[in-house]
Design an enzyme around this catalytic site. Structure first.
Site, PDB file in Angstrom:
ATOM      1  N   ALA A  14       0.864  -1.179   0.000  1.00 43.68           N
ATOM      2  CA  ALA A  14       0.000   0.000   0.000  1.00 43.68           C
ATOM      3  C   ALA A  14       0.901   1.229   0.000  1.00 43.68           C
ATOM      4  O   ALA A  14       2.054   1.161   0.444  1.00 43.68           O
ATOM      5  CB  ALA A  14      -0.884  -0.019   1.241  1.00 43.68           C
ATOM      6  N   GLY A  55       0.534  -4.982   0.693  1.00 41.53           N
ATOM      7  CA  GLY A  55      -0.622  -5.080  -0.203  1.00 41.53           C
ATOM      8  C   GLY A  55      -0.291  -5.780  -1.519  1.00 41.53           C
ATOM      9  O   GLY A  55      -1.189  -6.330  -2.171  1.00 41.53           O
ATOM     10  N   GLU A 105       4.440  -5.242   7.373  1.00 41.09           N
ATOM     11  CA  GLU A 105       3.677  -4.181   8.050  1.00 41.09           C
ATOM     12  C   GLU A 105       4.115  -3.967   9.493  1.00 41.09           C
ATOM     13  O   GLU A 105       4.004  -2.849  10.008  1.00 41.09           O
ATOM     14  CB  GLU A 105       2.174  -4.487   7.998  1.00 41.09           C
TER      15      GLU A 105
HETATM   16  N1  COA Z   1       4.602   3.171  -0.494  1.00 36.67           N
HETATM   17  C1  COA Z   1       5.003   4.325  -1.012  1.00 36.67           C
HETATM   18  N2  COA Z   1       6.137   4.464  -1.709  1.00 36.67           N
HETATM   19  C2  COA Z   1       6.909   3.390  -1.857  1.00 36.67           C
HETATM   20  C3  COA Z   1       6.561   2.136  -1.333  1.00 36.67           C
HETATM   21  C4  COA Z   1       5.348   2.059  -0.622  1.00 36.67           C
HETATM   22  N3  COA Z   1       4.897   0.897  -0.106  1.00 36.67           N
HETATM   23  N4  COA Z   1       7.531   1.259  -1.630  1.00 36.67           N
HETATM   24  C5  COA Z   1       8.445   1.932  -2.341  1.00 36.67           C
HETATM   25  N5  COA Z   1       8.076   3.227  -2.470  1.00 36.67           N
HETATM   26  C6  COA Z   1       8.799   4.294  -3.159  1.00 36.67           C
HETATM   27  C7  COA Z   1       9.974   4.804  -2.351  1.00 36.67           C
HETATM   28  O1  COA Z   1       9.544   5.749  -1.393  1.00 36.67           O
HETATM   29  C8  COA Z   1      10.808   5.408  -3.432  1.00 36.67           C
HETATM   30  O2  COA Z   1      10.248   6.640  -3.813  1.00 36.67           O
HETATM   31  P1  COA Z   1      11.220   7.933  -4.021  1.00 36.67           P
HETATM   32  O3  COA Z   1      12.160   7.527  -5.127  1.00 36.67           O
HETATM   33  O4  COA Z   1      10.282   9.025  -4.389  1.00 36.67           O
HETATM   34  O5  COA Z   1      11.926   8.140  -2.727  1.00 36.67           O
HETATM   35  C9  COA Z   1      10.594   4.460  -4.604  1.00 36.67           C
HETATM   36  O6  COA Z   1       9.383   3.791  -4.345  1.00 36.67           O
HETATM   37  C10 COA Z   1      11.695   3.437  -4.759  1.00 36.67           C
HETATM   38  O7  COA Z   1      11.812   2.740  -3.532  1.00 36.67           O
HETATM   39  P2  COA Z   1      13.199   2.593  -2.729  1.00 36.67           P
HETATM   40  O8  COA Z   1      12.888   2.361  -1.307  1.00 36.67           O
HETATM   41  O9  COA Z   1      14.111   3.731  -3.054  1.00 36.67           O
HETATM   42  O10 COA Z   1      13.781   1.261  -3.407  1.00 36.67           O
HETATM   43  P3  COA Z   1      14.768   0.231  -2.732  1.00 36.67           P
HETATM   44  O11 COA Z   1      15.185  -0.678  -3.828  1.00 36.67           O
HETATM   45  O12 COA Z   1      15.832   0.916  -1.957  1.00 36.67           O
HETATM   46  O13 COA Z   1      13.886  -0.580  -1.679  1.00 36.67           O
HETATM   47  C11 COA Z   1      11.919  -1.773  -0.957  1.00 36.67           C
HETATM   48  C12 COA Z   1      12.817  -1.376  -2.141  1.00 36.67           C
HETATM   49  C13 COA Z   1      10.701  -2.494  -1.515  1.00 36.67           C
HETATM   50  C14 COA Z   1      12.686  -2.729  -0.024  1.00 36.67           C
HETATM   51  C15 COA Z   1      11.504  -0.516  -0.165  1.00 36.67           C
HETATM   52  O14 COA Z   1      10.993   0.424  -1.094  1.00 36.67           O
HETATM   53  C16 COA Z   1      10.439  -0.750   0.867  1.00 36.67           C
HETATM   54  O15 COA Z   1      10.747  -1.256   1.944  1.00 36.67           O
HETATM   55  N6  COA Z   1       9.198  -0.369   0.572  1.00 36.67           N
HETATM   56  C17 COA Z   1       8.099  -0.470   1.523  1.00 36.67           C
HETATM   57  C18 COA Z   1       7.623  -1.894   1.649  1.00 36.67           C
HETATM   58  C19 COA Z   1       6.495  -1.978   2.687  1.00 36.67           C
HETATM   59  O16 COA Z   1       6.674  -1.736   3.854  1.00 36.67           O
HETATM   60  N7  COA Z   1       5.316  -2.359   2.201  1.00 36.67           N
HETATM   61  C20 COA Z   1       4.164  -2.510   3.043  1.00 36.67           C
HETATM   62  C21 COA Z   1       3.380  -1.249   3.077  1.00 36.67           C
HETATM   63  S1  COA Z   1       1.944  -1.397   4.078  1.00 36.67           S
END
Ligand code: COA
Length: 308
Positions: free
Chosen positions: A112, A157, A180
């Site tokens: 999400a 999500g 989460e």
């Molecule tokens: N919601 C909003 N934005 C998200 C997102 C999410 N769930 N997951 C990734 N993004 C965004 C990042 O903020 C970033 O945006 P920016 O470039 O404007 O800063 C972009 O997507 C790229 O993500 P980034 O974190 O830089 O990539 P990464 O390769 O370093 O890490 C993940 C990848 C998936 C490990 C990391 O993005 C992450 O932990 N995301 C959240 C996962 C999560 O907790 N999901 C459950 C949500 S309820």
């Protein structure tokens, strides 16, 4: 071939159809229904969505969540678009089966959209979870098969979306998880339920409570995905399976989904659902065609769920 013929008839109708239904009235009512449906869909321009790409090829509808710069995170607009595209899935007779995937090489869906969480009240967050659950129920209960092609991160999500599909195929870089707890939350789009259903309570609780991620091969070993393939082969693998399913009796395929879903629905007795579905199938032209084709030693040509 039939679909092309109907399409041609549909196009001829555009030249002569004047809104009175005069041409269609000369046709048997069931043909008229099919023609009108074909006419409607053949002439409609493809529906555009701001966060999704769609394509329809060989009756397989591919939905690509298209926010690659945000790793395809599910913001409100994506949820709205997913709900709308499901209307298309449910009603367009040219769609026999569906693939859901993510844009870019890195993520299926990274969860999400966390940026939309700030400022939500308790009641608003419950409404958000309910809305997401309702959309994912529509995926799960679709009478047409929906396959998740998981091409990278399927977190939060994203994992829940993949689990609401009828089965999953992963590319070798895929990673699954419900992180989460890192945010002080739990899954809200059905993840606590479907993860337990798919991989068992012990493994599910370990993932839910630790927030740790599963790689593609472990997901395969756990039964969370059916296959792991190279990323460039992912869509083709799904299409080759769906091409086979698309040749089967569409009503029977839908009943398989409904009966399998009943296993996890406490309001239903799955065995009763199966008996009813068996009877319903028996009453269809597809059953007549399927059994007749077998006895005549030819391939069946099912007509119930699509026009091709
Ligand atoms: N919601 C909003 N934005 C998200 C997102 C999410 N769930 N997951 C990734 N993004 C965004 C990042 O903020 C970033 O945006 P920016 O470039 O404007 O800063 C972009 O997507 C790229 O993500 P980034 O974190 O830089 O990539 P990464 O390769 O370093 O890490 C993940 C990848 C998936 C490990 C990391 O993005 C992450 O932990 N995301 C959240 C996962 C999560 O907790 N999901 C459950 C949500 S309820």
């Amino acid at each position: 071939m039939i679909s092309r013929r109907i399409l041609r008839i549909g196009l001829e109708l555009t030249e002569t159809f004047d809104g009175t239904g005069r041409i269609a009235r000369h046709l048997p009512i069931n043909i008229r229904h099919h023609l009108n449906t074909a006419y409607t869909f053949a002439l409609k321009p493809p529906i555009m969505y701001s966060t999704l790409l769609t394509s329809l090829e060989e009756n397989i509808f591919t939905i690509t969540i298209n926010r690659p710069d945000k790793l395809n995170a599910l913001n409100k607009q994506v949820l709205t678009d997913l709900n709308a595209v499901l209307d298309e899935v449910y009603t367009n007779p040219h769609i026999k089966s569906v693939i859901i995937t993510g844009s870019g090489p890195k993520a299926f869906v990274a969860g999400a959209d966390i940026s939309e969480f700030s400022g939500l009240t308790k009641e608003q967050s419950k409404a958000l979870a309910k809305a997401g659950q309702d959309i994912f129920f529509r995926i799960e209960n679709s009478p047409k098969p929906i396959v998740a092609c998981v091409n990278g991160f399927a977190l939060g999500g994203g994992c829940e979306l993949a689990m609401s599909c009828h089965f999953r195929i992963a590319s070798d870089n895929a990673k699954f998880g419900q992180p989460e707890v890192n945010l002080g939350l739990i899954p809200g789009y059905g993840g606590t339920q479907r993860l337990v259903q798919l991989i068992g309570k012990g493994r599910a609780l370990e993932l839910l409570m630790s927030g740790s991620l599963l790689d593609a091969n472990t997901a395969l070993q756990y039964g969370l995905v059916n296959y792991v393939v190279l990323q460039e082969e992912l869509l083709q693998k799904a299409k080759s399976i769906l091409a086979i399913i698309n040749t089967k009796a569409p009503i029977a395929v839908g009943k398989c989904i409904a009966a399998a879903n009943a296993v996890f629905d406490e309001t239903k007795n799955g065995y009763e659902v199966e008996v009813t579905a068996f009877g319903d199938c028996f009453d269809t032209p597809d059953r007549v065609e399927g059994t007749t084709a077998f006895l005549e030693k030819r391939k069946p040509n099912f007509s119930s769920g699509g026009l091709s």
